[in-house]
Design a protein around this motif. Sequence first.
Motif, short mmCIF file in Angstrom:
data_model
loop_
_atom_site.label_atom_id
_atom_site.label_comp_id
_atom_site.label_asym_id
_atom_site.label_seq_id
_atom_site.Cartn_x
_atom_site.Cartn_y
_atom_site.Cartn_z
N PRO A 21 0.03 -7.27 -4.88
CA PRO A 21 1.38 -6.25 -4.05
C PRO A 21 2.46 -6.54 -5.47
CG PRO A 21 1.11 -7.82 -2.88
CD PRO A 21 -0.17 -8.35 -3.74
N GLN A 22 2.26 -7.50 -6.05
CA GLN A 22 3.28 -7.20 -7.94
C GLN A 22 3.61 -6.79 -8.53
OE1 GLN A 22 1.36 -9.95 -5.87
NE2 GLN A 22 2.47 -11.41 -6.22
N THR A 24 2.50 -3.55 -7.86
CA THR A 24 3.53 -2.06 -6.89
C THR A 24 5.07 -2.18 -7.13
OG1 THR A 24 3.14 -3.14 -4.64
CG2 THR A 24 1.61 -2.09 -5.58
N TYR A 25 5.81 -2.95 -7.43
CA TYR A 25 7.43 -3.67 -6.86
C TYR A 25 7.63 -2.07 -7.74
CZ TYR A 25 6.15 -7.87 -3.89
OH TYR A 25 5.28 -8.46 -3.07
N LYS A 28 7.15 1.73 -7.00
CA LYS A 28 7.52 1.44 -6.22
C LYS A 28 8.87 2.37 -5.96
CE LYS A 28 6.79 -0.58 -2.02
NZ LYS A 28 6.40 -1.30 -1.03
N THR A 29 9.78 1.27 -6.99
CA THR A 29 11.36 1.74 -6.83
C THR A 29 11.10 2.76 -7.95
OG1 THR A 29 11.93 -0.46 -7.19
CG2 THR A 29 13.33 0.76 -8.02
N GLU A 43 -1.74 -2.37 1.58
CA GLU A 43 -0.61 -2.68 1.00
C GLU A 43 -0.15 -4.08 1.69
OE1 GLU A 43 4.17 -2.92 -0.95
OE2 GLU A 43 3.48 -1.02 0.59
N SER A 47 -0.39 -8.02 1.49
CA SER A 47 0.40 -9.14 1.37
C SER A 47 0.34 -10.12 1.78
CB SER A 47 1.52 -8.52 1.52
OG SER A 47 1.60 -6.98 0.78
#
Length: 85
Positions: A21-22, A24-25, A28-29, A43, A47
């Motif tokens: 998940p890290q 994608t952060y 995503k922003t 996702e 997580s």
Amino acid sequence: MSTQNQSLMKDFITVAIFHLPQETYILKTLLDRENIPHFFENETIVSVDPFASIALGGIRLKVHPNDTARVQALIDHLNNPLHIV
């Protein structure tokens, strides 16, 4: 999610796969900032249970086919952050 949004999202395609998940952060922003409709399939479960990533084939970034070039440009920029002046 409304029925209309669900029907629109069924046309979305996978453009990238992530295992954590890290990963994608930041993307995503950037996608939100560019107003590119998207979602990350699997996702939430990954997580909660990181080993599920292997079983489910990772976290899939889904976007509309019309947005694939813009999304790929964002991903390419993230993968190659070094800019020599």
